[in-house]
Design an enzyme around this catalytic site. Structure first.
Site, PDB file in Angstrom:
ATOM      1  N   GLU A  80       0.834  -1.205   0.000  1.00  0.00           N
ATOM      2  CA  GLU A  80       0.000   0.000   0.000  1.00  0.00           C
ATOM      3  C   GLU A  80       0.867   1.254   0.000  1.00  0.00           C
ATOM      4  O   GLU A  80       0.582   2.223  -0.714  1.00  0.00           O
ATOM      5  CB  GLU A  80      -0.919   0.025   1.225  1.00  0.00           C
ATOM      6  CG  GLU A  80      -1.815  -1.179   1.356  1.00  0.00           C
ATOM      7  CD  GLU A  80      -1.239  -2.304   2.208  1.00  0.00           C
ATOM      8  OE1 GLU A  80      -2.024  -2.965   2.901  1.00  0.00           O
ATOM      9  OE2 GLU A  80      -0.006  -2.524   2.178  1.00  0.00           O
ATOM     10  N   CYS A 124      -2.027  -2.972   7.487  1.00  0.00           N
ATOM     11  CA  CYS A 124      -1.558  -2.779   8.859  1.00  0.00           C
ATOM     12  C   CYS A 124      -1.965  -1.374   9.313  1.00  0.00           C
ATOM     13  O   CYS A 124      -2.471  -0.581   8.525  1.00  0.00           O
ATOM     14  CB  CYS A 124      -0.038  -2.950   8.932  1.00  0.00           C
ATOM     15  SG  CYS A 124       0.891  -1.601   8.155  1.00  0.00           S
ATOM     16  N   CYS A 168      -0.255   1.503   7.233  1.00  0.00           N
ATOM     17  CA  CYS A 168      -0.873   1.676   5.915  1.00  0.00           C
ATOM     18  C   CYS A 168      -2.296   2.225   6.026  1.00  0.00           C
ATOM     19  O   CYS A 168      -2.714   3.044   5.214  1.00  0.00           O
ATOM     20  CB  CYS A 168      -0.867   0.364   5.142  1.00  0.00           C
ATOM     21  SG  CYS A 168       0.792  -0.133   4.649  1.00  0.00           S
TER      22      CYS A 168
END
Length: 156
Positions: free
Chosen positions: A68, A94, A97
């Site tokens: 990402e 996560c 991101c």
């Protein structure tokens, strides 16, 4: 396309791909790996594997950027606005991101596999950013990208 991007990753733990789409056009793609020009993880090894660190923990020790992050950076480098777009990712983002996606003003995250990060999930709920889980049969993904599929879904 996110699975195809993931197939380019050199991560020894988990291969992740991302595709940012806006107005039905692909704006940027990304896969997890070290910054451009640096040695690939599959060449130098993984300190997180060597230290037996569980998935989702001690992310600061990873040499690589997430898929990402690389997709968002690629859009910025090429001067492409992603505001109002959406992102397809092979794994749930996560927390790092997720924060980047929220501030990038993307409108939706469409992901395939889960990821053990409760704070990410909580922040996405708080942000009201739309999230949607999708799945494809393994045979279909394998047909699209070949035998590499087995290594894309590693359970780290």
């Amino acid at each position: 396309m996110a699975y195809l991007a993931a197939s380019r990753s050199n991560c020894t733990r988990r291969k992740v791909g991302a595709v940012i789409v806006k107005d039905r056009h692909v704006i940027a793609t990304g896969y997890n790996g070290p910054p451009a020009g640096l040695v690939n993880c599959n060449d130098v090894g993984c300190i997180r594997i060597d230290m037996d660190i569980p998935s989702g923990e001690r992310r600061e020790l990873c040499r690589g950027l997430d898929a990402e992050q690389n997709a968002i950076i690629q859009a910025a480098v090429h001067g492409s606005s992603i505001k109002g777009g959406l992102i397809y990712v092979t794994a749930h983002p996560c927390v790092i991101c997720s924060k980047m996606i929220i501030n990038s003003q993307l409108t939706e995250i469409i992901y395939a596999d889960g990821y053990p990060d409760e704070l990410s999930e909580l922040m996405l709920i708080e942000s009201a950013l739309a999230t949607r889980k999708f799945s494809l049969p393994e045979e279909e993904v394998s047909a699209m990208i070949g035998e590499k599929f087995a290594s894309l879904k590693s359970e780290d």
